[in-house]
Design a protein around this motif. Structure first.
Motif, PDB file in Angstrom:
ATOM      1  N   GLN A  18      43.389  39.880  36.841  1.00 45.21           N
ATOM      2  CA  GLN A  18      43.537  41.018  37.745  1.00 45.21           C
ATOM      3  C   GLN A  18      44.416  40.613  38.920  1.00 45.21           C
ATOM      4  O   GLN A  18      44.221  39.552  39.524  1.00 45.21           O
ATOM      5  N   ASP A 102      44.519  48.039  40.907  1.00 44.23           N
ATOM      6  CA  ASP A 102      44.759  46.637  40.560  1.00 44.23           C
ATOM      7  C   ASP A 102      45.318  46.541  39.140  1.00 44.23           C
ATOM      8  O   ASP A 102      44.813  47.200  38.223  1.00 44.23           O
ATOM      9  N   GLU A 104      45.650  44.960  35.673  1.00 45.87           N
ATOM     10  CA  GLU A 104      44.798  44.131  34.812  1.00 45.87           C
ATOM     11  C   GLU A 104      45.501  43.941  33.480  1.00 45.87           C
ATOM     12  O   GLU A 104      46.015  44.904  32.904  1.00 45.87           O
TER      13      GLU A 104
END
Length: 459
Positions: A18, A102, A104
């Motif tokens: 992440q 975020d 990922e």
């Protein structure tokens, strides 16, 4: 950056990474700002296009570019931080890739297996003991005479080993079949180049004679329409030629690098080359027995990435061997033809690497040079060969790898029970060839031996 690692098999890992959204968004914004300085668009001066327009037109592509770079960079950082040793390339896939969220992504990779070497103690290894006799030298010289023979027309009937020049036409029933005819074809009787039964029926034929031959195509013949079929060939014999063997004189031996034509020196050099080849055959036979025992004692998981790389290499070798050309697409060759051999090679390579690592095996420059000098003896100008190898780091590395492998095999051989077996020169070569065919990783050695067999008298 947050990283987690899942173990999905003995040699497979899945890394989840992440990356904070602000890092991606800031990098995208910075790159768009730089790009805007050079954008030209109707209705705007250079560098004056509004950022909202720049983002709308180029934002998606720039984000994909940034995300790709970040995933590659963070993957490298992750495997370093987690002390992973990847075997081949990973499969990287973004699972969350949206502005404001975020980033990922997952990276699925194979790693090199952890190996705890099992001993090959109890393995019985046969080591041929070979002496090259004067009779062996005589036989080799006779082989060289046959290889350099010429053909001379004879008046007699054709015998086994003769060359006949023929026209032929093949028929299934009364109908000729495609590919079943030729004119002026030169055929050596007994060569096995034609379907079984064809060549044998030409024994006894004379020049000018016409013959009718009846044959049956093998059940596994490549042309399905002919497989298992009975066929008739109408054959006309134009000439019958017998082999004219050259005399073993000064002119003959000069062909093999003995410039002064000295027959005794020629025999000595032939014997030296045969002795060297016998030694190589012994080493190869022992080596293959040791490597087979090593594989059986150490069943390890093999990374498929490495197997595929080896498979691709074998495909290229096959394409080269069969003269398919540099432009041939080797992906047309099925993986299944090479996969088992490739897996065996990778397994042996991993195990030998572990032997070398465990026993801290190395090779000095002096050892490398000595090995090069040994290899160079089969060439007419060994000094040039040595100079070329020692001046080429890639070639030196290859020689060093061979030395390390030899030392690793010697270490393993100390664990085995070695039984010396007396063999003739021909038996030793045949045994080494047979062992090489059994061993998945021995194809190159076997090919080198067969190539050297036709050139025994090189100085």
């Amino acid at each position: 950056m947050q990283v987690s690692v899942d173990t999905t098999s003995q040699i497979e890992r899945r890394i989840t990474v992440q990356v904070p959204a602000n890092e991606i968004d800031e990098a995208v914004a910075a790159r768009l700002k730089d790009a805007a300085k050079n954008v030209r668009m109707d209705g705007f001066r250079k560098g004056k296009v509004p950022m909202s327009v720049i983002r709308q037109r180029y934002g998606s592509d720039v984000r994909n570019e940034v995300v790709g770079e970040v995933m590659r960079e963070r993957y490298v950082r992750a495997i370093s931080d987690e002390n992973l040793n990847p075997a081949g390339y990973p499969n990287i896939e973004a699972t969350v890739n949206e502005a404001g969220k975020d980033l990922e992504f997952t990276a699925t990779l194979e790693i090199y297996p952890e190996i705890e070497l099992a001993s090959i103690a109890g393995t019985e290894v046969e080591r041929p003991v070979v002496e090259v006799t004067e009779a062996d030298v005589d036989e080799m010289i006779e082989t060289l005479r046959k290889q350099n023979a010429s053909w001379e027309a004879v008046e007699r009937a054709a015998e086994d080993g003769d060359q006949v020049t023929i026209d032929f036409q093949g028929f299934l029933g009364d109908e000729p079949f495609e590919g079943g005819s030729a004119e002026g074809h030169q055929l050596v009787i007994g060569s096995g180049n034609f379907i079984p039964g064809f060549e044998e029926q030409l024994i006894g034929a004379k020049a000018g004679e016409e013959k009718t031959l009846k044959v049956t195509f093998p059940e596994d013949y490549q042309a399905e329409n002919l497989a298992g079929q009975e066929a008739t060939f109408q054959v006309k014999v134009h000439t019958v030629s017998g082999q004219a063997l050259p005399e073993v004189d000064a002119e003959f031996v000069k062909r093999f690098g003995v410039e002064d034509g000295d027959l005794d020196r020629f025999r000595k050099e032939v014997k030296q080359n045969m002795t060297r080849e016998a030694s190589q055959a012994v080493d190869n036979r022992v080596k293959q027995q040791v490597l087979e025992a090593l594989k059986k004692a150490n069943e390890i998981p093999v990374p498929q990435n490495l197997v595929q790389q080896e498979t691709d290499g074998l495909k290229r070798q096959a394409a080269q061997q069969f003269g398919l050309g540099e432009d041939f697409d080797v992906s047309q060759l099925p993986n299944e033809l090479f996969a088992e051999q490739a897996k065996g090679r990778v397994q042996v390579g991993l195990l030998l690497a572990e032997v070398i690592k465990t026993h801290d095996v190395d090779a000095s420059d002096d050892e490398i040079k000595a090995k090069v000098e040994e290899l160079a003896q089969q060439y007419q100008e060994p000094e040039q060969v040595v100079e070329y190898y020692m001046g080429n780091e890639q070639m030196k590395t290859q020689v060093k790898s061979a030395i390390l492998e030899e030392k690793a095999v010697d270490i393993l051989l100390e664990q085995a029970s070695v039984k010396d077996v007396e063999m003739s020169y021909q038996e030793a070569l045949a045994a080494a060839q047979q062992q090489a065919e059994v061993g998945d990783d021995a194809e190159d050695d076997a090919e080198e031996q067969s190539e050297e067999g036709s050139d025994q008298a090189k100085a």
